[in-house]
Design a protein around this motif. Structure first.
Motif, PDB file in Angstrom:
ATOM      1  N   LEU A  55       5.535  10.468  29.290  1.00 29.45           N
ATOM      2  CA  LEU A  55       5.707   9.008  29.343  1.00 29.45           C
ATOM      3  C   LEU A  55       5.172   8.375  30.607  1.00 29.45           C
ATOM      4  O   LEU A  55       4.812   7.194  30.608  1.00 29.45           O
ATOM      5  CB  LEU A  55       7.188   8.649  29.139  1.00 29.45           C
ATOM      6  CG  LEU A  55       7.764   9.154  27.802  1.00 29.45           C
ATOM      7  CD1 LEU A  55       9.207   8.722  27.634  1.00 29.45           C
ATOM      8  CD2 LEU A  55       6.933   8.685  26.605  1.00 29.45           C
ATOM      9  N   GLY A  93      10.611   2.198  15.671  1.00 30.39           N
ATOM     10  CA  GLY A  93       9.633   1.839  16.687  1.00 30.39           C
ATOM     11  C   GLY A  93      10.307   1.654  18.037  1.00 30.39           C
ATOM     12  O   GLY A  93      11.530   1.735  18.161  1.00 30.39           O
ATOM     13  N   GLN A 113       1.998  10.180  16.385  1.00 32.11           N
ATOM     14  CA  GLN A 113       0.776  10.969  16.586  1.00 32.11           C
ATOM     15  C   GLN A 113       0.019  11.116  15.262  1.00 32.11           C
ATOM     16  O   GLN A 113      -1.203  10.977  15.222  1.00 32.11           O
ATOM     17  CB  GLN A 113       1.126  12.350  17.168  1.00 32.11           C
ATOM     18  CG  GLN A 113       1.433  12.361  18.669  1.00 32.11           C
ATOM     19  CD  GLN A 113       2.709  11.614  19.049  1.00 32.11           C
ATOM     20  OE1 GLN A 113       3.759  11.812  18.442  1.00 32.11           O
ATOM     21  NE2 GLN A 113       2.621  10.738  20.046  1.00 32.11           N
ATOM     22  N   SER A 138       6.848  12.185  15.793  1.00 33.49           N
ATOM     23  CA  SER A 138       5.487  12.712  15.943  1.00 33.49           C
ATOM     24  C   SER A 138       4.648  12.420  14.704  1.00 33.49           C
ATOM     25  O   SER A 138       3.447  12.151  14.801  1.00 33.49           O
ATOM     26  CB  SER A 138       5.515  14.218  16.206  1.00 33.49           C
ATOM     27  OG  SER A 138       5.898  14.485  17.536  1.00 33.49           O
ATOM     28  N   SER A 171      13.055  12.523  16.556  1.00 32.15           N
ATOM     29  CA  SER A 171      12.912  13.872  16.008  1.00 32.15           C
ATOM     30  C   SER A 171      11.425  14.076  15.725  1.00 32.15           C
ATOM     31  O   SER A 171      10.601  13.248  16.129  1.00 32.15           O
ATOM     32  CB  SER A 171      13.672  13.960  14.674  1.00 32.15           C
ATOM     33  OG  SER A 171      12.995  13.177  13.685  1.00 32.15           O
ATOM     34  N   PHE A 192       5.074  17.279  22.938  1.00 32.07           N
ATOM     35  CA  PHE A 192       6.236  16.851  22.147  1.00 32.07           C
ATOM     36  C   PHE A 192       6.799  18.048  21.365  1.00 32.07           C
ATOM     37  O   PHE A 192       8.012  18.269  21.330  1.00 32.07           O
ATOM     38  CB  PHE A 192       5.874  15.727  21.166  1.00 32.07           C
ATOM     39  CG  PHE A 192       5.899  14.340  21.771  1.00 32.07           C
ATOM     40  CD1 PHE A 192       7.076  13.807  22.278  1.00 32.07           C
ATOM     41  CD2 PHE A 192       4.757  13.556  21.805  1.00 32.07           C
ATOM     42  CE1 PHE A 192       7.115  12.523  22.819  1.00 32.07           C
ATOM     43  CE2 PHE A 192       4.783  12.267  22.348  1.00 32.07           C
ATOM     44  CZ  PHE A 192       5.967  11.749  22.852  1.00 32.07           C
ATOM     45  N   ILE A 222       3.512   5.131  26.014  1.00 33.82           N
ATOM     46  CA  ILE A 222       3.304   4.987  24.573  1.00 33.82           C
ATOM     47  C   ILE A 222       3.812   3.626  24.090  1.00 33.82           C
ATOM     48  O   ILE A 222       3.191   2.976  23.247  1.00 33.82           O
ATOM     49  CB  ILE A 222       3.957   6.166  23.818  1.00 33.82           C
ATOM     50  CG1 ILE A 222       3.295   7.470  24.289  1.00 33.82           C
ATOM     51  CG2 ILE A 222       3.814   6.005  22.303  1.00 33.82           C
ATOM     52  CD1 ILE A 222       3.903   8.746  23.730  1.00 33.82           C
ATOM     53  N   GLY A 233      12.063  -0.022  20.959  1.00 35.36           N
ATOM     54  CA  GLY A 233      12.917  -1.206  21.022  1.00 35.36           C
ATOM     55  C   GLY A 233      13.669  -1.495  19.731  1.00 35.36           C
ATOM     56  O   GLY A 233      14.110  -2.613  19.495  1.00 35.36           O
TER      57      GLY A 233
HETATM   58  P1  TYD Z   1      12.090   6.765  23.516  1.00 37.19           P
HETATM   59  O1  TYD Z   1      12.606   7.277  24.810  1.00 37.19           O
HETATM   60  O2  TYD Z   1      12.938   6.926  22.315  1.00 37.19           O
HETATM   61  O3  TYD Z   1      11.658   5.282  23.753  1.00 37.19           O
HETATM   62  P2  TYD Z   1      12.105   3.930  23.101  1.00 37.19           P
HETATM   63  O4  TYD Z   1      13.483   3.698  23.599  1.00 37.19           O
HETATM   64  O5  TYD Z   1      11.093   3.001  23.669  1.00 37.19           O
HETATM   65  O6  TYD Z   1      12.012   4.069  21.627  1.00 37.19           O
HETATM   66  O7  TYD Z   1      10.690   7.462  23.177  1.00 37.19           O
HETATM   67  C1  TYD Z   1       9.696   7.489  24.103  1.00 37.19           C
HETATM   68  C2  TYD Z   1       8.334   7.191  23.510  1.00 37.19           C
HETATM   69  O8  TYD Z   1       7.739   8.386  22.992  1.00 37.19           O
HETATM   70  C3  TYD Z   1       8.305   6.177  22.407  1.00 37.19           C
HETATM   71  O9  TYD Z   1       7.216   5.295  22.650  1.00 37.19           O
HETATM   72  C4  TYD Z   1       8.012   7.000  21.178  1.00 37.19           C
HETATM   73  C5  TYD Z   1       7.203   8.132  21.715  1.00 37.19           C
HETATM   74  N1  TYD Z   1       7.260   9.384  20.924  1.00 37.19           N
HETATM   75  C6  TYD Z   1       6.115   9.850  20.297  1.00 37.19           C
HETATM   76  O10 TYD Z   1       5.048   9.222  20.375  1.00 37.19           O
HETATM   77  N2  TYD Z   1       6.161  11.011  19.598  1.00 37.19           N
HETATM   78  C7  TYD Z   1       7.294  11.770  19.507  1.00 37.19           C
HETATM   79  O11 TYD Z   1       7.309  12.839  18.861  1.00 37.19           O
HETATM   80  C8  TYD Z   1       8.486  11.269  20.168  1.00 37.19           C
HETATM   81  C9  TYD Z   1       9.762  12.050  20.113  1.00 37.19           C
HETATM   82  C10 TYD Z   1       8.419  10.081  20.867  1.00 37.19           C
END
Ligand code: TYD
Length: 198
Positions: free
Chosen positions: A56, A13, A105, A101, A97, A70, A152, A15
């Motif tokens: 984002l 998740g 999603q 998704s 990865s 994505f 997100i 953080g």
């Molecule tokens: P990320 O930069 O890894 O953020 P964090 O450091 O907060 O985990 O990811 C960006 C955001 O995009 C995070 O909220 C997760 C989301 N995300 C999806 O919803 N689907 C996806 O396929 C990916 C790769 C990320």
């Protein structure tokens, strides 16, 4: 060990500390003389970084537009960065990865795991992580640690709880997915990852 088992994805998740673990794992492998490429999703190619901004920073995006954006950046990353790195014998550590998704999603947005897998598998053409490590955290605690969440990451604690459930279920149903307790210290997590990949 064939090159196909050197593609490691870190999931979790918002953080959950993926980036810190990715860096520690990279350092550990480099220390052992291995060549390592670290990528992040969304991102990792010029297109990927532009798409990252769209995904984002937009105020609103249609759910399916989100899925395809994505998947689009991921297809390019797979072909242009991940596949050549694996062919050259490098490790690839991916901060997220297509399992993100599936969780975000497919589950949290409710679009369905099988359709998300199908769409992504078209673009990936077989370039898929061999090992997927989920850094499991309590969603409320993880959210509290984030000072400037993106679009997100701002969906709230119920959304994050649903993401977490998805990852835990994937840990049960998908052989590639290993769930780790993210509250362990980083060196412990690196040790656990190395036990599985080695
Ligand atoms: P990320 O930069 O890894 O953020 P964090 O450091 O907060 O985990 O990811 C960006 C955001 O995009 C995070 O909220 C997760 C989301 N995300 C999806 O919803 N689907 C996806 O396929 C990916 C790769 C990320």
């Amino acid at each position: 060990m064939g090159f196909v088992s050197k593609y490691v994805a870190l999931e979790g998740g918002d953080g959950s500390g993926k980036s810190t673990v990715a860096e520690a794992l990279r350092a550990h492998l480099v220390e052992k003389g291995e060549s390592v490429v670290v990528v992040r999703e969304p991102g990792g190619t010029p297109l990927g970084e532009v798409v990252r901004g769209l995904l984002l920073d937009s105020e609103h995006l249609d759910d399916w537009a989100e899925v395809f954006l994505f998947a689009a950046q991921r297809a390019e990353l797979a072909r242009e960065v991940v596949s050549p790195a694996l062919s050259a014998g490098s490790w690839v550590i991916s901060d997220r990865s297509y399992y993100s998704s599936i969780a975000y999603q497919g589950r949290a947005r409710g679009l369905g795991e099988s359709r998300i897998r199908e769409i992504n598998e078209i673009g990936l053409a077989g370039v898929q992580p061999d090992h997927v490590f989920v850094l499991d955290v309590d969603p409320a605690a993880a959210l509290a640690r984030q000072d400037d969440p993106d679009r997100i990451g701002s969906e709230g604690v119920e959304f994050q709880a649903s993401v977490r459930d998805a990852y835990l279920e994937l840990g049960e149903s998908d052989d590639k997915v290993i769930v780790l307790d993210a509250s362990a210290d980083v060196s412990t997590l690196v040790g656990q990852i190395m036990e599985h990949v080695g």
